[in-house]
Scaffold this motif. Structure first.
Motif, PDB file in Angstrom:
ATOM      1  N   LEU A 151      98.726  28.221  27.883  1.00 34.54           N
ATOM      2  CA  LEU A 151      98.000  29.189  27.590  1.00 34.54           C
ATOM      3  C   LEU A 151      98.390  30.067  26.527  1.00 34.54           C
ATOM      4  O   LEU A 151      97.832  30.521  25.550  1.00 34.54           O
ATOM      5  N   TRP A 152      99.838  30.441  26.629  1.00 34.97           N
ATOM      6  CA  TRP A 152     100.527  31.310  25.617  1.00 34.97           C
ATOM      7  C   TRP A 152     100.771  30.436  24.254  1.00 34.97           C
ATOM      8  O   TRP A 152     100.331  30.989  23.326  1.00 34.97           O
ATOM      9  N   LEU A 153     100.905  29.248  24.366  1.00 35.40           N
ATOM     10  CA  LEU A 153     100.800  28.448  23.072  1.00 35.40           C
ATOM     11  C   LEU A 153      99.565  28.578  22.311  1.00 35.40           C
ATOM     12  O   LEU A 153      99.441  28.509  21.228  1.00 35.40           O
ATOM     13  N   ALA A 154      98.440  28.239  23.184  1.00 33.44           N
ATOM     14  CA  ALA A 154      97.026  28.208  22.574  1.00 33.44           C
ATOM     15  C   ALA A 154      96.967  29.914  21.845  1.00 33.44           C
ATOM     16  O   ALA A 154      95.975  29.852  21.023  1.00 33.44           O
ATOM     17  N   TYR A 155      97.340  30.821  22.597  1.00 30.31           N
ATOM     18  CA  TYR A 155      97.104  32.019  22.292  1.00 30.31           C
ATOM     19  C   TYR A 155      97.724  32.157  20.754  1.00 30.31           C
ATOM     20  O   TYR A 155      97.288  32.795  19.945  1.00 30.31           O
ATOM     21  N   MET A 156      99.089  31.766  20.676  1.00 29.32           N
ATOM     22  CA  MET A 156      99.720  31.775  19.501  1.00 29.32           C
ATOM     23  C   MET A 156      99.027  30.874  18.440  1.00 29.32           C
ATOM     24  O   MET A 156      99.056  31.521  17.293  1.00 29.32           O
ATOM     25  N   ARG A 157      98.462  29.537  18.561  1.00 25.92           N
ATOM     26  CA  ARG A 157      97.624  28.772  17.763  1.00 25.92           C
ATOM     27  C   ARG A 157      96.411  29.660  17.249  1.00 25.92           C
ATOM     28  O   ARG A 157      96.279  29.700  15.992  1.00 25.92           O
ATOM     29  N   PHE A 158      95.992  30.343  18.247  1.00 31.31           N
ATOM     30  CA  PHE A 158      94.812  31.261  17.828  1.00 31.31           C
ATOM     31  C   PHE A 158      95.178  32.296  16.808  1.00 31.31           C
ATOM     32  O   PHE A 158      94.420  32.383  15.637  1.00 31.31           O
ATOM     33  N   GLU A 159      96.145  33.074  16.958  1.00 31.21           N
ATOM     34  CA  GLU A 159      96.892  34.080  16.126  1.00 31.21           C
ATOM     35  C   GLU A 159      97.189  33.638  14.803  1.00 31.21           C
ATOM     36  O   GLU A 159      97.050  34.205  13.776  1.00 31.21           O
ATOM     37  N   VAL A 160      97.723  32.256  14.753  1.00 29.79           N
ATOM     38  CA  VAL A 160      97.956  31.625  13.458  1.00 29.79           C
ATOM     39  C   VAL A 160      96.966  31.330  12.804  1.00 29.79           C
ATOM     40  O   VAL A 160      96.837  31.507  11.470  1.00 29.79           O
ATOM     41  N   LEU A 161      95.884  31.075  13.426  1.00 29.22           N
ATOM     42  CA  LEU A 161      94.531  30.452  12.565  1.00 29.22           C
ATOM     43  C   LEU A 161      93.777  31.719  12.225  1.00 29.22           C
ATOM     44  O   LEU A 161      93.122  31.519  11.071  1.00 29.22           O
ATOM     45  N   HIS A 162      93.841  32.774  12.764  1.00 30.35           N
ATOM     46  CA  HIS A 162      93.095  33.902  12.209  1.00 30.35           C
ATOM     47  C   HIS A 162      93.939  34.903  11.638  1.00 30.35           C
ATOM     48  O   HIS A 162      93.681  36.103  11.350  1.00 30.35           O
ATOM     49  N   ALA A 163      95.322  34.535  11.095  1.00 29.60           N
ATOM     50  CA  ALA A 163      96.295  35.663  10.639  1.00 29.60           C
ATOM     51  C   ALA A 163      95.872  35.871   9.074  1.00 29.60           C
ATOM     52  O   ALA A 163      95.453  34.887   8.638  1.00 29.60           O
TER      53      ALA A 163
END
Length: 205
Positions: A151-163
């Protein structure tokens, strides 16, 4: 047997195991394929009492939401299913499989703010679950797979994509620090290590 006979088999199955998420999900998907979405929704409606009592769990809600999203092409209804599930059963936020699908739907709707809020709520809920498990409950039953790290890794991927600005870079650094400090991630890692050592020890005997 025919379709009517097959429907009777599924109806008999859910009467035999009325608290089985899988049985109801299979029944609903069969009805969706053979009778359409209105009839499939009626099957889900039959479970209302059992769901309100907690006799049926997240897998049924998840199956129904995905059915609405993909088979029925009704993402708005799917969203309402996820929202209702969390409102009635907040502990579903401990379950990364449920949260990841919910977040995926939100992102597909360009609802970045609510997706971020969901990730925040879920990661906090998992840490609270670990605190509760300190009283003796097995962590594996508290936090179902794929677990908090996924879940944390998915959250980080989400933030990378939307940065899109320097502030987002700071948010990513903060997320990485928080993931490393997460009690849920640390405890699940210890448990996985213990399980691996146990399997290795059993093989050498």
């Amino acid at each position: 047997v025919g379709l009517s006979g097959a429907r009777r088999v599924y109806a008999s199955l859910v009467k035999t195991v009325p608290s089985s998420d899988m049985a109801w999900a299979l029944y609903q998907r069969f009805v969706r394929r053979t009778e359409g979405k209105a009839a499939a929704r009626q099957v889900f409606a039959l479970t209302q009492t059992a769901r309100s009592r907690g006799e049926l769990g997240r897998h049924l809600y998840l199956s129904h939401a995905l059915l609405e999203w993909h088979a029925n092409a009704e993402p708005t209804i799917a969203l309402k299913v996820f929202q209702q599930a969390v409102r009635r059963h907040p502990h579903f936020l401990h379950c990364s499989d449920f949260v990841l699908s919910y977040a995926e739907l939100l992102v597909s709707r360009q609802d970045v703010r609510d997706a971020r809020s969901l990730y925040e709520r879920a990661t906090a809920a998992m840490d609270h679950a670990v605190d509760a498990a300190a009283g003796g409950a097995p962590l594996a039953t508290t936090l179902p797979q794929p677990g908090p790290k996924a879940l944390w890794l998915a959250y980080m991927r989400f933030e990378v994509l939307h940065a899109s600005c320097p502030r987002d870079s700071a948010r990513l650094r903060d997320l990485e620090v928080r993931m490393q400090a997460s009690r849920a991630v640390r405890e699940s890692g210890r448990e996985e290590g213990a399980l691996r050592r146990g399997r290795g020890g059993g093989g050498s005997g």
